[in-house]
Design a protein around this motif. Structure first.
Motif, PDB file in Angstrom:
ATOM      1  N   GLN A  68       0.790  -1.198   0.159  1.00  0.00           N
ATOM      2  CA  GLN A  68      -0.086   0.033  -0.056  1.00  0.00           C
ATOM      3  C   GLN A  68       1.176   1.392   0.003  1.00  0.00           C
ATOM      4  OE1 GLN A  68      -2.430   0.878   3.507  1.00  0.00           O
ATOM      5  NE2 GLN A  68      -0.861  -0.810   4.758  1.00  0.00           N
ATOM      6  N   TYR A  69       2.198   1.261   0.814  1.00  0.00           N
ATOM      7  CA  TYR A  69       2.871   2.320   0.705  1.00  0.00           C
ATOM      8  C   TYR A  69       3.753   2.512  -0.622  1.00  0.00           C
ATOM      9  CZ  TYR A  69       1.659   2.129   5.567  1.00  0.00           C
ATOM     10  OH  TYR A  69       1.217   2.015   6.806  1.00  0.00           O
ATOM     11  N   GLN A  89       1.801   6.818  -6.532  1.00  0.00           N
ATOM     12  CA  GLN A  89       0.526   7.565  -7.139  1.00  0.00           C
ATOM     13  C   GLN A  89       0.550   9.113  -6.843  1.00  0.00           C
ATOM     14  OE1 GLN A  89      -2.753   5.495  -5.100  1.00  0.00           O
ATOM     15  NE2 GLN A  89      -2.528   3.943  -6.525  1.00  0.00           N
ATOM     16  N   CYS A  90       1.491   9.536  -5.662  1.00  0.00           N
ATOM     17  CA  CYS A  90       1.330  10.681  -5.014  1.00  0.00           C
ATOM     18  C   CYS A  90       2.566  11.356  -5.046  1.00  0.00           C
ATOM     19  CB  CYS A  90       0.750  10.682  -3.629  1.00  0.00           C
ATOM     20  SG  CYS A  90      -0.867  10.016  -3.583  1.00  0.00           S
ATOM     21  N   ILE A 107       3.994  14.650  -2.852  1.00  0.00           N
ATOM     22  CA  ILE A 107       4.664  14.790  -1.723  1.00  0.00           C
ATOM     23  C   ILE A 107       6.024  15.791  -2.082  1.00  0.00           C
ATOM     24  CG2 ILE A 107       6.589  13.268  -0.529  1.00  0.00           C
ATOM     25  CD1 ILE A 107       4.746  10.935  -1.138  1.00  0.00           C
ATOM     26  N   ASP A 108       6.453  15.653  -3.057  1.00  0.00           N
ATOM     27  CA  ASP A 108       7.610  16.620  -3.699  1.00  0.00           C
ATOM     28  C   ASP A 108       7.016  17.900  -3.545  1.00  0.00           C
ATOM     29  OD1 ASP A 108       9.280  14.482  -4.118  1.00  0.00           O
ATOM     30  OD2 ASP A 108       9.419  14.637  -6.179  1.00  0.00           O
ATOM     31  N   LEU A 122      -0.736  14.435   2.886  1.00  0.00           N
ATOM     32  CA  LEU A 122       0.289  14.936   1.870  1.00  0.00           C
ATOM     33  C   LEU A 122       0.085  16.028   1.267  1.00  0.00           C
ATOM     34  CD1 LEU A 122       0.598  11.237   0.384  1.00  0.00           C
ATOM     35  CD2 LEU A 122       1.983  12.212   2.036  1.00  0.00           C
ATOM     36  N   ASN A 123      -1.089  16.731   1.457  1.00  0.00           N
ATOM     37  CA  ASN A 123      -1.559  18.019   0.766  1.00  0.00           C
ATOM     38  C   ASN A 123      -1.270  19.260   1.603  1.00  0.00           C
ATOM     39  OD1 ASN A 123      -2.071  18.907  -1.660  1.00  0.00           O
ATOM     40  ND2 ASN A 123      -4.112  19.256  -1.567  1.00  0.00           N
TER      41      ASN A 123
END
Length: 447
Positions: free
Chosen positions: A6-7, A13-14, A18-19, A67-68
Protein backbone atom coordinates in the motif's frame (compact mmCIF):
# COMPACT_ATOMS: atom_id res chain seq x y z
CA UNK A 1 -1.86 -7.37 -0.29
CA UNK A 2 1.31 -7.14 1.82
CA UNK A 3 1.65 -4.31 4.34
CA UNK A 4 4.34 -2.56 2.31
CA UNK A 5 2.47 -2.71 -1.00
CA UNK A 6 0.00 0.00 0.00
CA UNK A 7 2.92 2.37 0.66
CA UNK A 8 4.61 1.43 -2.60
CA UNK A 9 1.37 2.18 -4.47
CA UNK A 10 0.82 5.38 -2.50
CA UNK A 11 4.28 6.70 -3.33
CA UNK A 12 3.83 5.95 -7.01
CA UNK A 13 0.46 7.70 -7.14
CA UNK A 14 1.33 10.74 -4.99
CA UNK A 15 5.00 11.41 -5.71
CA UNK A 16 4.27 14.80 -7.25
CA UNK A 17 2.17 15.89 -4.29
CA UNK A 18 4.81 14.73 -1.79
CA UNK A 19 7.60 16.59 -3.59
CA UNK A 20 5.51 19.71 -4.18
CA UNK A 21 4.89 20.27 -0.49
CA UNK A 22 8.46 19.65 0.64
CA UNK A 23 11.97 20.91 -0.25
CA UNK A 24 14.48 19.84 -2.88
CA UNK A 25 16.96 18.54 -0.30
CA UNK A 26 14.37 16.19 1.17
CA UNK A 27 13.12 15.23 -2.29
CA UNK A 28 16.62 14.38 -3.51
CA UNK A 29 16.82 11.22 -1.38
CA UNK A 30 13.24 9.99 -1.84
CA UNK A 31 13.81 7.78 -4.84
CA UNK A 32 16.70 5.94 -3.23
CA UNK A 33 14.65 5.53 -0.05
CA UNK A 34 11.75 4.16 -2.09
CA UNK A 35 14.01 1.70 -3.90
CA UNK A 36 15.48 0.55 -0.58
CA UNK A 37 12.05 0.17 1.00
CA UNK A 38 10.73 -1.81 -1.92
CA UNK A 39 13.79 -4.07 -1.75
CA UNK A 40 13.77 -4.54 2.04
CA UNK A 41 10.08 -4.75 2.87
CA UNK A 42 9.05 -4.61 6.50
CA UNK A 43 11.31 -6.81 8.62
CA UNK A 44 10.00 -10.06 10.05
CA UNK A 45 10.71 -11.30 13.54
CA UNK A 46 13.54 -13.34 12.07
CA UNK A 47 15.52 -10.09 11.78
CA UNK A 48 17.58 -9.76 14.96
CA UNK A 49 16.69 -6.17 15.79
CA UNK A 50 12.97 -6.76 15.20
CA UNK A 51 12.63 -10.01 17.10
CA UNK A 52 10.02 -8.55 19.46
CA UNK A 53 8.15 -6.25 17.06
CA UNK A 54 5.66 -7.29 14.38
CA UNK A 55 6.16 -4.45 11.90
CA UNK A 56 3.90 -6.00 9.27
CA UNK A 57 1.00 -5.85 11.71
CA UNK A 58 1.75 -2.32 12.91
CA UNK A 59 1.79 -0.87 9.39
CA UNK A 60 -1.02 -2.99 7.93
CA UNK A 61 -4.00 -0.65 8.68
CA UNK A 62 -5.00 1.83 6.00
CA UNK A 63 -4.21 5.16 7.67
CA UNK A 64 -4.88 8.55 6.14
CA UNK A 65 -1.96 10.86 5.34
CA UNK A 66 -1.96 14.63 5.01
CA UNK A 67 0.26 14.74 1.95
CA UNK A 68 -1.44 17.88 0.63
CA UNK A 69 -0.49 19.72 3.86
CA UNK A 70 -3.98 20.88 4.78
CA UNK A 71 -4.15 23.17 7.80
CA UNK A 72 -5.02 21.42 11.05
CA UNK A 73 -7.70 23.36 13.00
CA UNK A 74 -5.85 23.73 16.29
CA UNK A 75 -4.02 26.52 18.06
CA UNK A 76 -1.76 24.63 20.47
CA UNK A 77 -0.77 27.76 22.36
CA UNK A 78 -4.38 28.36 23.38
CA UNK A 79 -5.50 24.77 23.74
CA UNK A 80 -2.52 23.05 25.26
CA UNK A 81 0.08 23.57 27.94
CA UNK A 82 2.73 21.08 28.98
CA UNK A 83 4.28 23.06 31.79
CA UNK A 84 7.07 21.81 33.98
CA UNK A 85 6.91 23.95 37.15
CA UNK A 86 10.07 25.95 37.83
CA UNK A 87 11.58 25.03 34.44
CA UNK A 88 11.94 27.93 32.03
CA UNK A 89 11.73 26.71 28.43
CA UNK A 90 11.52 28.01 24.89
CA UNK A 91 8.33 26.33 23.72
CA UNK A 92 7.75 25.06 20.17
CA UNK A 93 5.08 22.84 18.63
CA UNK A 94 4.98 20.23 15.89
CA UNK A 95 1.40 19.40 14.90
CA UNK A 96 1.44 15.90 13.45
CA UNK A 97 4.50 16.26 11.21
CA UNK A 98 4.37 20.01 10.50
CA UNK A 99 6.34 22.66 12.36
CA UNK A 100 3.86 25.13 13.88
CA UNK A 101 4.98 28.64 12.92
CA UNK A 102 1.87 30.75 13.44
CA UNK A 103 3.30 31.91 16.77
CA UNK A 104 6.77 31.49 18.17
CA UNK A 105 8.27 31.88 21.67
CA UNK A 106 8.95 35.41 22.83
CA UNK A 107 12.22 34.39 24.45
CA UNK A 108 15.26 35.18 22.35
CA UNK A 109 17.63 32.40 21.40
CA UNK A 110 21.39 33.06 21.40
CA UNK A 111 22.81 34.52 18.20
CA UNK A 112 23.14 31.90 15.50
CA UNK A 113 20.87 29.29 17.11
CA UNK A 114 18.12 28.01 14.80
CA UNK A 115 14.92 26.22 15.81
CA UNK A 116 12.70 26.06 12.76
CA UNK A 117 10.85 24.03 10.16
CA UNK A 118 13.14 21.53 8.47
CA UNK A 119 11.35 22.10 5.18
CA UNK A 120 11.81 25.88 5.31
CA UNK A 121 15.48 25.78 6.28
CA UNK A 122 16.13 23.17 3.59
CA UNK A 123 14.57 25.50 1.03
CA UNK A 124 16.49 28.58 2.22
CA UNK A 125 19.86 26.93 2.98
CA UNK A 126 19.90 23.73 0.92
CA UNK A 127 23.68 23.17 0.97
CA UNK A 128 23.76 23.37 4.76
CA UNK A 129 20.94 20.86 5.29
CA UNK A 130 22.13 18.54 2.53
CA UNK A 131 25.42 18.09 4.40
CA UNK A 132 23.59 16.34 7.24
CA UNK A 133 20.17 15.13 6.14
CA UNK A 134 19.90 11.33 5.69
CA UNK A 135 23.63 10.92 6.36
CA UNK A 136 23.25 8.94 9.59
CA UNK A 137 19.80 7.51 8.87
CA UNK A 138 20.77 5.12 6.11
CA UNK A 139 17.80 3.86 4.14
CA UNK A 140 19.48 0.69 2.90
CA UNK A 141 19.68 -0.81 6.38
CA UNK A 142 16.24 -0.24 7.88
CA UNK A 143 12.81 -0.34 6.23
CA UNK A 144 11.16 2.05 8.71
CA UNK A 145 13.87 4.64 8.13
CA UNK A 146 13.43 4.16 4.38
CA UNK A 147 9.65 4.56 4.63
CA UNK A 148 9.98 7.71 6.72
CA UNK A 149 12.54 9.19 4.33
CA UNK A 150 10.40 8.58 1.26
CA UNK A 151 7.27 10.13 2.84
CA UNK A 152 8.51 12.83 5.25
CA UNK A 153 7.79 16.38 4.10
CA UNK A 154 8.66 18.47 7.15
CA UNK A 155 9.86 18.29 10.71
CA UNK A 156 12.14 20.12 13.09
CA UNK A 157 15.66 21.47 12.73
CA UNK A 158 17.76 22.56 15.72
CA UNK A 159 21.18 24.10 15.10
CA UNK A 160 23.64 25.41 17.69
CA UNK A 161 26.86 26.97 16.31
CA UNK A 162 30.37 26.45 17.67
CA UNK A 163 30.93 27.53 21.25
CA UNK A 164 27.32 28.58 21.92
CA UNK A 165 25.63 27.46 25.12
CA UNK A 166 21.82 27.50 25.09
CA UNK A 167 20.93 28.14 28.72
CA UNK A 168 17.16 27.80 28.39
CA UNK A 169 15.78 24.32 27.71
CA UNK A 170 14.12 24.02 24.30
CA UNK A 171 10.81 22.19 24.71
CA UNK A 172 9.05 20.68 21.70
CA UNK A 173 5.46 19.44 21.99
CA UNK A 174 4.56 16.85 19.35
CA UNK A 175 0.77 16.85 19.05
CA UNK A 176 -1.14 14.19 17.14
CA UNK A 177 -4.35 15.81 15.93
CA UNK A 178 -6.91 14.51 13.40
CA UNK A 179 -10.57 13.77 12.76
CA UNK A 180 -9.70 10.47 11.04
CA UNK A 181 -7.19 7.70 11.66
CA UNK A 182 -3.87 9.24 10.63
CA UNK A 183 -0.27 8.34 9.87
CA UNK A 184 2.43 10.99 10.30
CA UNK A 185 6.09 10.85 9.27
CA UNK A 186 8.25 13.32 11.15
CA UNK A 187 11.94 14.19 10.79
CA UNK A 188 14.19 15.81 13.37
CA UNK A 189 17.69 17.11 12.58
CA UNK A 190 19.92 18.25 15.47
CA UNK A 191 23.32 19.82 14.77
CA UNK A 192 25.69 20.91 17.55
CA UNK A 193 28.93 22.60 16.66
CA UNK A 194 32.19 22.25 18.58
CA UNK A 195 31.81 23.21 22.24
CA UNK A 196 28.05 23.80 21.91
CA UNK A 197 25.60 22.90 24.68
CA UNK A 198 21.88 22.14 24.38
CA UNK A 199 19.05 20.72 26.48
CA UNK A 200 16.11 19.49 24.41
CA UNK A 201 12.82 18.17 25.80
CA UNK A 202 10.29 16.37 23.56
CA UNK A 203 6.76 15.69 24.82
CA UNK A 204 4.51 13.44 22.72
CA UNK A 205 0.74 13.73 23.10
CA UNK A 206 -2.36 12.58 21.21
CA UNK A 207 -5.14 15.15 21.15
CA UNK A 208 -7.98 13.11 19.65
CA UNK A 209 -9.53 9.70 20.22
CA UNK A 210 -8.31 8.33 16.90
CA UNK A 211 -5.87 5.67 15.79
CA UNK A 212 -2.48 7.26 15.10
CA UNK A 213 0.68 5.83 13.58
CA UNK A 214 3.70 8.09 14.01
CA UNK A 215 7.14 7.40 12.59
CA UNK A 216 9.97 9.66 13.65
CA UNK A 217 13.57 9.62 12.47
CA UNK A 218 16.01 11.79 14.41
CA UNK A 219 19.58 12.51 13.36
CA UNK A 220 21.86 14.18 15.91
CA UNK A 221 25.38 15.40 15.18
CA UNK A 222 27.32 16.24 18.35
CA UNK A 223 30.55 18.10 17.65
CA UNK A 224 33.83 17.91 19.53
CA UNK A 225 33.53 18.87 23.20
CA UNK A 226 29.80 19.52 22.73
CA UNK A 227 27.03 18.48 25.12
CA UNK A 228 23.51 17.30 24.28
CA UNK A 229 20.86 16.44 26.87
CA UNK A 230 17.90 14.84 25.12
CA UNK A 231 14.67 14.08 27.01
CA UNK A 232 11.72 12.26 25.43
CA UNK A 233 8.42 11.87 27.29
CA UNK A 234 5.51 9.93 25.78
CA UNK A 235 1.97 10.46 27.09
CA UNK A 236 -0.31 9.41 24.26
CA UNK A 237 -3.16 6.87 24.48
CA UNK A 238 -3.87 3.21 23.79
CA UNK A 239 -4.79 3.83 20.12
CA UNK A 240 -1.39 5.25 19.29
CA UNK A 241 1.50 3.48 17.59
CA UNK A 242 4.89 5.19 17.83
CA UNK A 243 7.95 4.01 15.90
CA UNK A 244 11.00 6.16 16.61
CA UNK A 245 14.54 5.76 15.26
CA UNK A 246 17.32 7.88 16.75
CA UNK A 247 20.76 8.11 15.13
CA UNK A 248 23.59 9.92 16.93
CA UNK A 249 27.19 10.64 15.92
CA UNK A 250 29.58 11.96 18.58
CA UNK A 251 33.00 13.49 18.09
CA UNK A 252 35.91 13.64 20.54
CA UNK A 253 35.21 14.57 24.19
CA UNK A 254 31.51 15.07 23.45
CA UNK A 255 28.73 14.14 25.85
CA UNK A 256 25.22 12.91 25.10
CA UNK A 257 22.56 11.99 27.66
CA UNK A 258 19.37 10.45 26.28
CA UNK A 259 16.45 9.92 28.65
CA UNK A 260 13.26 8.29 27.36
CA UNK A 261 10.16 7.92 29.52
CA UNK A 262 7.04 6.03 28.42
CA UNK A 263 4.18 6.84 30.78
CA UNK A 264 1.15 6.12 28.62
CA UNK A 265 0.94 4.62 25.14
CA UNK A 266 -0.53 1.98 22.89
CA UNK A 267 2.38 0.35 21.06
CA UNK A 268 5.83 1.92 21.14
CA UNK A 269 9.02 0.89 19.40
CA UNK A 270 12.12 3.00 20.12
CA UNK A 271 15.47 2.45 18.44
CA UNK A 272 18.68 4.29 19.36
CA UNK A 273 21.92 3.91 17.38
CA UNK A 274 24.90 5.85 18.79
CA UNK A 275 28.38 6.00 17.26
CA UNK A 276 31.22 7.29 19.45
CA UNK A 277 33.54 8.45 16.69
CA UNK A 278 36.07 10.49 18.68
CA UNK A 279 38.28 9.73 21.65
CA UNK A 280 36.86 10.50 25.08
CA UNK A 281 33.23 10.62 23.96
CA UNK A 282 30.61 9.81 26.60
CA UNK A 283 27.11 8.43 26.04
CA UNK A 284 24.38 7.75 28.62
CA UNK A 285 21.06 6.10 27.70
CA UNK A 286 18.36 5.89 30.36
CA UNK A 287 14.85 4.51 29.91
CA UNK A 288 11.78 4.15 32.12
CA UNK A 289 8.63 2.29 31.07
CA UNK A 290 5.31 2.00 32.89
CA UNK A 291 2.77 -0.10 31.02
CA UNK A 292 -0.49 -1.87 31.76
CA UNK A 293 -3.59 -3.23 29.99
CA UNK A 294 -2.41 -4.51 26.56
CA UNK A 295 0.26 -1.87 26.04
CA UNK A 296 3.57 -2.82 24.42
CA UNK A 297 6.95 -1.09 24.65
CA UNK A 298 10.08 -2.20 22.81
CA UNK A 299 13.42 -0.41 23.28
CA UNK A 300 16.32 -1.41 21.04
CA UNK A 301 19.77 0.16 21.39
CA UNK A 302 23.15 -0.08 19.67
CA UNK A 303 26.24 1.75 20.89
CA UNK A 304 29.34 1.50 18.71
CA UNK A 305 32.69 2.49 20.24
CA UNK A 306 34.86 3.54 17.31
CA UNK A 307 37.65 5.31 19.24
CA UNK A 308 39.65 4.90 22.43
CA UNK A 309 38.74 6.17 25.91
CA UNK A 310 35.00 6.15 25.23
CA UNK A 311 32.41 5.68 27.95
CA UNK A 312 28.84 4.43 27.66
CA UNK A 313 26.22 3.61 30.27
CA UNK A 314 22.71 2.25 29.85
CA UNK A 315 19.97 1.81 32.44
CA UNK A 316 16.47 0.73 31.40
CA UNK A 317 13.72 -0.17 33.87
CA UNK A 318 10.22 -1.50 33.13
CA UNK A 319 7.17 -1.92 35.35
CA UNK A 320 4.54 -4.06 33.62
CA UNK A 321 1.00 -4.65 34.88
CA UNK A 322 -2.03 -6.54 33.53
CA UNK A 323 -1.23 -8.07 30.12
CA UNK A 324 1.43 -5.51 29.14
CA UNK A 325 4.43 -6.69 27.13
CA UNK A 326 7.90 -5.18 27.30
CA UNK A 327 11.09 -5.83 25.36
CA UNK A 328 14.64 -4.56 25.63
CA UNK A 329 17.52 -5.51 23.34
CA UNK A 330 20.78 -3.66 23.79
CA UNK A 331 24.13 -4.17 22.13
CA UNK A 332 27.51 -2.58 22.75
CA UNK A 333 30.02 -3.03 19.93
CA UNK A 334 33.67 -2.21 20.66
CA UNK A 335 35.63 -1.90 17.45
CA UNK A 336 39.33 -2.77 17.05
CA UNK A 337 41.46 0.10 18.35
CA UNK A 338 38.82 1.36 20.79
CA UNK A 339 41.07 0.63 23.77
CA UNK A 340 40.30 1.89 27.29
CA UNK A 341 36.59 1.67 26.58
CA UNK A 342 34.30 1.56 29.62
CA UNK A 343 30.74 0.37 29.17
CA UNK A 344 27.94 -0.78 31.46
CA UNK A 345 24.46 -1.94 30.42
CA UNK A 346 21.69 -2.73 32.91
CA UNK A 347 18.10 -3.75 32.27
CA UNK A 348 15.87 -4.40 35.30
CA UNK A 349 12.22 -5.35 34.99
CA UNK A 350 9.28 -5.79 37.29
CA UNK A 351 6.29 -7.88 36.22
CA UNK A 352 3.58 -6.96 38.68
CA UNK A 353 1.15 -9.61 37.37
CA UNK A 354 1.54 -13.17 36.15
CA UNK A 355 0.11 -12.20 32.76
CA UNK A 356 2.72 -9.50 32.06
CA UNK A 357 5.62 -10.49 29.81
CA UNK A 358 9.15 -9.13 29.49
CA UNK A 359 11.78 -10.08 26.91
CA UNK A 360 15.35 -8.93 27.47
CA UNK A 361 18.54 -9.43 25.46
CA UNK A 362 21.68 -7.49 26.51
CA UNK A 363 24.71 -8.14 24.30
CA UNK A 364 28.42 -7.30 24.12
CA UNK A 365 30.64 -7.66 21.05
CA UNK A 366 34.25 -6.72 21.76
CA UNK A 367 37.25 -6.56 19.42
CA UNK A 368 39.68 -4.77 21.75
CA UNK A 369 41.57 -6.29 24.67
CA UNK A 370 41.93 -3.37 27.11
CA UNK A 371 38.34 -2.59 28.05
CA UNK A 372 35.96 -2.65 31.01
CA UNK A 373 32.54 -3.77 29.84
CA UNK A 374 29.63 -5.31 31.70
CA UNK A 375 26.00 -6.12 31.05
CA UNK A 376 23.13 -7.70 32.93
CA UNK A 377 19.38 -8.02 33.17
CA UNK A 378 16.80 -9.16 35.70
CA UNK A 379 13.09 -9.99 35.50
CA UNK A 380 11.14 -10.47 38.70
CA UNK A 381 8.03 -9.77 40.71
CA UNK A 382 7.38 -7.70 43.80
CA UNK A 383 8.99 -8.91 47.00
CA UNK A 384 6.30 -10.58 49.10
CA UNK A 385 8.39 -10.13 52.25
CA UNK A 386 8.62 -6.37 51.66
CA UNK A 387 4.86 -6.18 51.06
CA UNK A 388 4.17 -8.14 54.26
CA UNK A 389 6.59 -5.93 56.24
CA UNK A 390 4.86 -2.75 55.08
CA UNK A 391 1.37 -4.13 55.73
CA UNK A 392 2.41 -5.10 59.26
CA UNK A 393 3.14 -1.42 59.85
CA UNK A 394 -0.27 -0.20 58.83
CA UNK A 395 0.30 0.44 55.13
CA UNK A 396 -2.42 -0.94 52.89
CA UNK A 397 -1.46 -3.47 50.24
CA UNK A 398 -2.40 -1.05 47.44
CA UNK A 399 -0.26 1.73 48.91
CA UNK A 400 2.63 -0.68 49.52
CA UNK A 401 2.50 -1.78 45.86
CA UNK A 402 2.56 1.85 44.79
CA UNK A 403 5.55 2.69 46.99
CA UNK A 404 7.61 -0.29 45.86
CA UNK A 405 6.94 0.31 42.16
CA UNK A 406 7.69 4.01 42.48
CA UNK A 407 10.96 3.33 44.29
CA UNK A 408 11.90 0.87 41.55
CA UNK A 409 11.72 3.43 38.71
CA UNK A 410 13.06 6.38 40.70
CA UNK A 411 16.63 5.26 40.03
CA UNK A 412 16.18 6.20 36.38
CA UNK A 413 14.40 9.48 37.03
CA UNK A 414 16.91 10.61 39.65
CA UNK A 415 19.72 10.45 37.08
CA UNK A 416 18.20 13.23 34.99
CA UNK A 417 20.11 16.49 34.97
CA UNK A 418 17.10 18.84 35.05
CA UNK A 419 15.88 19.07 38.65
CA UNK A 420 12.46 20.61 37.79
CA UNK A 421 11.83 17.84 35.27
CA UNK A 422 12.79 15.21 37.85
CA UNK A 423 10.24 16.65 40.27
CA UNK A 424 7.58 16.75 37.58
CA UNK A 425 8.22 13.14 36.60
CA UNK A 426 8.03 11.98 40.21
CA UNK A 427 4.58 13.58 40.32
CA UNK A 428 3.47 12.04 37.01
CA UNK A 429 4.78 8.59 37.92
CA UNK A 430 2.84 8.68 41.18
CA UNK A 431 -0.33 9.60 39.27
CA UNK A 432 0.33 6.89 36.72
CA UNK A 433 0.66 4.15 39.31
CA UNK A 434 -2.53 5.34 40.97
CA UNK A 435 -4.38 4.71 37.71
CA UNK A 436 -4.93 8.36 36.86
CA UNK A 437 -4.34 9.80 33.42
CA UNK A 438 -1.08 11.71 33.30
CA UNK A 439 -2.50 14.98 32.01
CA UNK A 440 -0.47 18.12 32.01
CA UNK A 441 -1.91 21.01 33.96
CA UNK A 442 -4.02 23.27 31.78
CA UNK A 443 -4.47 20.67 29.04
CA UNK A 444 -7.77 21.13 27.23
CA UNK A 445 -7.34 18.66 24.38
CA UNK A 446 -6.98 15.47 26.41
CA UNK A 447 -10.09 15.93 28.53
Amino acid sequence: MSSEQQYIDLFGQCRGMIDGHSADVLNAVRQQAFDDFRHLGFPSKKVERYRYADMQQLFAPDYGLNLNRLDIPVNPYDAFRCDVPNLSTSLYFVVNDMFYDKALPKSQLPVGVVVDSLRRVAAERPEWVAEHYARLAKTDGDAVTALNTMLAQDGLLVYVPNGVRVERTIQVINILRADVDLMVNRRVLIILGEGAELKLLFCDHAADDRHFLATQVTEAFVGANASLDLYCLEETHNKSVRVSNLYVEQQRDSRMHHNIITLHNGITRNRADVSLMGEGAECVLNGCVIADKQQRVDNNTLIVHQAAHGTSRQLYKYVLNDQAIGAFAGKVLVQPGAQKTESAMTNQNLCATREARMYTQPMLEIYADDVKCSHGSTVGQLNDAALFYMQQRGISREEALLLLQTAFVNEVIDQMQLAPLRDRLHYLVDKRFRGELSKCEGCQLCK
